[in-house]
Design a protein around this motif. Structure first.
Motif, PDB file in Angstrom:
ATOM      1  N   TYR A 393       0.707  -1.151   0.076  1.00  0.00           N
ATOM      2  CA  TYR A 393      -0.010  -0.032   0.098  1.00  0.00           C
ATOM      3  C   TYR A 393       1.072   1.069   0.048  1.00  0.00           C
ATOM      4  O   TYR A 393       1.908   1.234   0.733  1.00  0.00           O
ATOM      5  N   SER A 396      -0.989   7.861  -0.087  1.00  0.00           N
ATOM      6  CA  SER A 396      -1.752   8.796  -0.791  1.00  0.00           C
ATOM      7  C   SER A 396      -1.760  10.168  -0.062  1.00  0.00           C
ATOM      8  O   SER A 396      -1.445  10.303   0.990  1.00  0.00           O
ATOM      9  N   LYS A 398      -4.081  12.311   0.572  1.00  0.00           N
ATOM     10  CA  LYS A 398      -5.075  12.362   1.644  1.00  0.00           C
ATOM     11  C   LYS A 398      -4.836  11.913   2.964  1.00  0.00           C
ATOM     12  O   LYS A 398      -5.147  12.192   3.881  1.00  0.00           O
ATOM     13  N   LYS A 410       4.086  10.975   1.417  1.00  0.00           N
ATOM     14  CA  LYS A 410       3.397  10.463   0.256  1.00  0.00           C
ATOM     15  C   LYS A 410       4.298   9.798  -0.374  1.00  0.00           C
ATOM     16  O   LYS A 410       5.406  10.077  -0.753  1.00  0.00           O
ATOM     17  N   ARG A 475      -8.183   3.484   1.301  1.00  0.00           N
ATOM     18  CA  ARG A 475      -8.158   4.500   1.026  1.00  0.00           C
ATOM     19  C   ARG A 475      -6.665   4.904   0.733  1.00  0.00           C
ATOM     20  O   ARG A 475      -6.154   5.939   0.191  1.00  0.00           O
ATOM     21  N   LEU A 476      -5.761   3.823   0.846  1.00  0.00           N
ATOM     22  CA  LEU A 476      -4.284   3.741   0.407  1.00  0.00           C
ATOM     23  C   LEU A 476      -4.157   3.295  -1.055  1.00  0.00           C
ATOM     24  O   LEU A 476      -5.110   2.730  -1.652  1.00  0.00           O
ATOM     25  N   GLN A 477      -3.199   3.686  -1.663  1.00  0.00           N
ATOM     26  CA  GLN A 477      -2.987   3.389  -3.046  1.00  0.00           C
ATOM     27  C   GLN A 477      -2.541   2.004  -3.135  1.00  0.00           C
ATOM     28  O   GLN A 477      -1.590   1.496  -2.465  1.00  0.00           O
ATOM     29  N   LYS A 493       2.201  -0.751  -9.477  1.00  0.00           N
ATOM     30  CA  LYS A 493       1.094  -0.162  -8.904  1.00  0.00           C
ATOM     31  C   LYS A 493      -0.113  -0.940  -9.234  1.00  0.00           C
ATOM     32  O   LYS A 493      -0.079  -1.652 -10.304  1.00  0.00           O
TER      33      LYS A 493
END
Length: 592
Positions: A393, A396, A398, A410, A475-477, A493
């Motif tokens: 993860y 991000s 946010k 980030k 909510r994580l990438q 990714k």
């Protein structure tokens, strides 16, 4: 913002104190220049392949220090600015390639200056330089004192190498080359024993090979003769085991015998890899096989060239990773490797006229190419190793406020367990556990902004632990790490695409099975097509995936999902969750 600035100021002051204690020979001016008050100073946490946490300090985007278990070490970028920060030992230019590949510095590879070695104790942090240039190219810890090195006759491991020019830590910076710094002592190196002096008599000094300070820039461009010359100057250390037979003709017979008898297990594994590599290129691989996945080349060609009773294990070699081994061969211009698909390397060109390939003699006990060809398909089936896939993860923008207390920013990459620990520590540090019910967590302003939708922010004041963690992961990438056998991990990714199996209808109501994304799991589509074709006795073809440039798909006549399921699940042992379309197998007993 004021709070964050204070934290950075205190961190700088503490770091400056730690640096002064670790490197007492730095003057006050140098210390201020090293840890400036106003320039950007960042802290990055990096995890090794073994899971060890390393803290890296960067200044102007270049790593200047790294910290392991509360001990500070300078990077090569720092040592290029302060070359006298650590006691330095010199080695020959070709050794750099070995060090960058993960090897430690052995004492036969250390140049003995006429002025003598610096006096160090066991465990002393030292720099490693190349002969003719005072700019360090590696940082290591002495495994014995200076007196012990000399008493051992300059044999055995001298330095445990922690960091080198051209490694991953160096890649964090601007990837600049080492500067050219004139040596303080210009006397030529001397051997430390009478036997070595006698051994050098009658041989040319090869000064042009070793004193050129620019050799460190691209050591891969050294010619074979230059590399062999340097290897002879290094005495009993074998840098080019794959050319041991050629070197033996020029070296003293007694020295050669001693070298062979005293080879370490690592050197023997290097020799085995070289032997299997040249054997595979000479007898197994054809021009029509190119481009060839590097993973397929290892398991389907090199493994089958391994002598009986021996086993290839890249971790036991000095290279540590198969990609590093192939880089070494590429530097010698034997082959060319390219990343045709993202994160998947292939051999695209081989110079079969290279002297090393032409001079290689197939060991006794191996049959001709016909027997090898018969066993090729069997090797491919049995020697495949499913990659290790780990979901990761990325932090991000946010989610930064939630993770910055733990030193992340980030783009930081974390595992699910690390995310869980960070969230638990955050909740406990900020005393957010509900006193009346410890199964709930109170939502403060940061949790509200990071984890709640706008419609929920006025309604939800508490979250269950499971809900809190699941919302955080959502909510994580999403990222994933793939580790192929014998290669370094690759982080990509998104979530990994599954192997896709679909059934399509062609003319005359004929069905075909289409398989995509095999390359993502280290499977050679051509190899899979050949095996399926032999098993089901049906036509199989390879074609580009529509809408992509470098992806291919396998197409075979009929519904062959049953055979694919057996191959992928039982033989290749791919987890079922990474295969899509297994439910499309024909229903047994349907036909009458």
């Amino acid at each position: 913002q004021f709070c964050n600035t204070s934290v950075i100021y205190l961190c700088r002051r503490k770091l400056r104190t730690d640096v002064a204690a670790a490197f007492p020979n730095l003057s006050a001016e140098q210390l201020t220049e090293f840890i400036p008050n106003k320039e950007e100073l960042n802290v990055i946490k990096v995890y090794t392949h073994k899971g060890e946490a390393i803290t890296v300090y960067t200044n102007n985007k270049n790593p200047i220090l790294f910290e392991i278990e509360k001990a500070l070490y300078p990077t090569v970028y720092t040592l290029w600015t302060y070359p006298d920060l650590l006691p330095a030992f010199s080695t020959w230019p070709p050794v750099l390639q070995k060090l960058a590949g993960g090897a430690d510095l052995m004492l036969p590879g250390v140049v003995v200056p006429s002025s003598g070695f610096p006096q160090v104790e066991r465990g002393t942090l030292c720099a490693v330089t190349l002969l003719g240039n005072r700019a360090p190219v590696a940082v290591g810890v002495a495994t014995m004192s200076t007196a012990e090195m000399l008493a051992a006759g300059m044999k055995g491991k001298g330095f445990a190498v922690l960091h080198t020019y051209m490694d991953h830590l160096w890649e964090f910076g601007d990837k600049s080359y080492p500067p050219t710094l004139a040596p303080l002592v210009t006397d030529p190196p001397e051997k430390d024993s009478a036997e070595d002096k006698e051994e050098m008599e009658g041989q040319e000094p090869f000064i042009s090979c070793t004193t050129d300070p620019l050799l460190h820039v691209d050591i891969g461009d050294l010619s074979l003769k230059e590399q062999d010359s340097c290897a002879r100057l290094m005495g009993k250390e074998e840098l080019n085991e794959n050319r041991a037979a050629e070197t033996a003709e020029d070296d003293n017979t007694e020295v050669q015998q001693e070298t062979e008898d005293s080879r370490t297990p690592q050197e023997q594994m290097d020799e085995l890899f070289n032997q299997c590599f040249f054997h595979a290129l000479k007898c197994k691989v054809k021009k029509s096989d190119l481009p060839l996945l590097t993973s397929t080349f290892l398991r389907s060609h090199m493994f089958s060239c391994c002598p009986a009773g021996q086993q290839l294990d890249i971790k036991k070699s000095s290279y540590k990773k198969f990609s590093k081994f192939l880089q070494c061969m590429q530097h010698q211009k034997i082959l060319q490797v390219k990343e045709l698909n993202k994160g998947v390397e292939s051999i695209v060109e081989v110079d079969w006229k290279h002297p090393d390939i032409k001079a290689f003699a197939v060991p006794e006990g191996f049959s001709s190419s016909s027997a090898a060809q018969e066993s090729k398909s069997e090797d491919r089936e049995q020697l495949y190793h499913a990659p290790e896939i780990i979901p990761l993860y990325g932090v991000s923008a946010k989610m930064v406020p939630l993770f910055q207390e733990s030193g992340h920013r980030k783009g930081s990459i974390l595992s699910s367990s690390e995310v869980r620990n960070i969230i638990i520590n955050y909740v406990k540090t900020n005393e957010l556990v509900d006193e009346t019910n410890k199964n709930f967590v109170k939502v403060n302003a940061i949790l509200c902004d990071c984890l709640l939708d706008k419609s929920e922010q006025d309604e939800i004041t508490n979250l269950k632990w499971d809900d809190l963690l699941s919302r955080c992961l959502e909510r994580l990438q999403p990222l994933h790490q793939v580790t192929f056998f014998g290669q370094e991990p690759i982080v990509r990714k998104g979530n990994i695409e599954p192997v896709s199996i679909t059934i399509a209808q062609r003319s005359s109501n004929k069905k075909v099975t289409i398989i995509k994304n095999l390359e993502l799991y280290g499977l050679d589509p051509q190899c899979v097509a050949n095996i399926l074709q032999q098993r089901v006795q049906a036509s199989a073809t390879i074609s580009p995936v529509p809408g992509t440039k470098d992806r291919v798909q396998v197409q075979i006549q009929g519904n062959q999902v049953h055979h694919l399921a057996k191959m992928l699940l039982e033989e290749y042992q791919l987890p079922r969750k990474y295969i899509q379309g297994l439910e499309k197998a024909p229903k047994l007993g349907r036909k009458k």
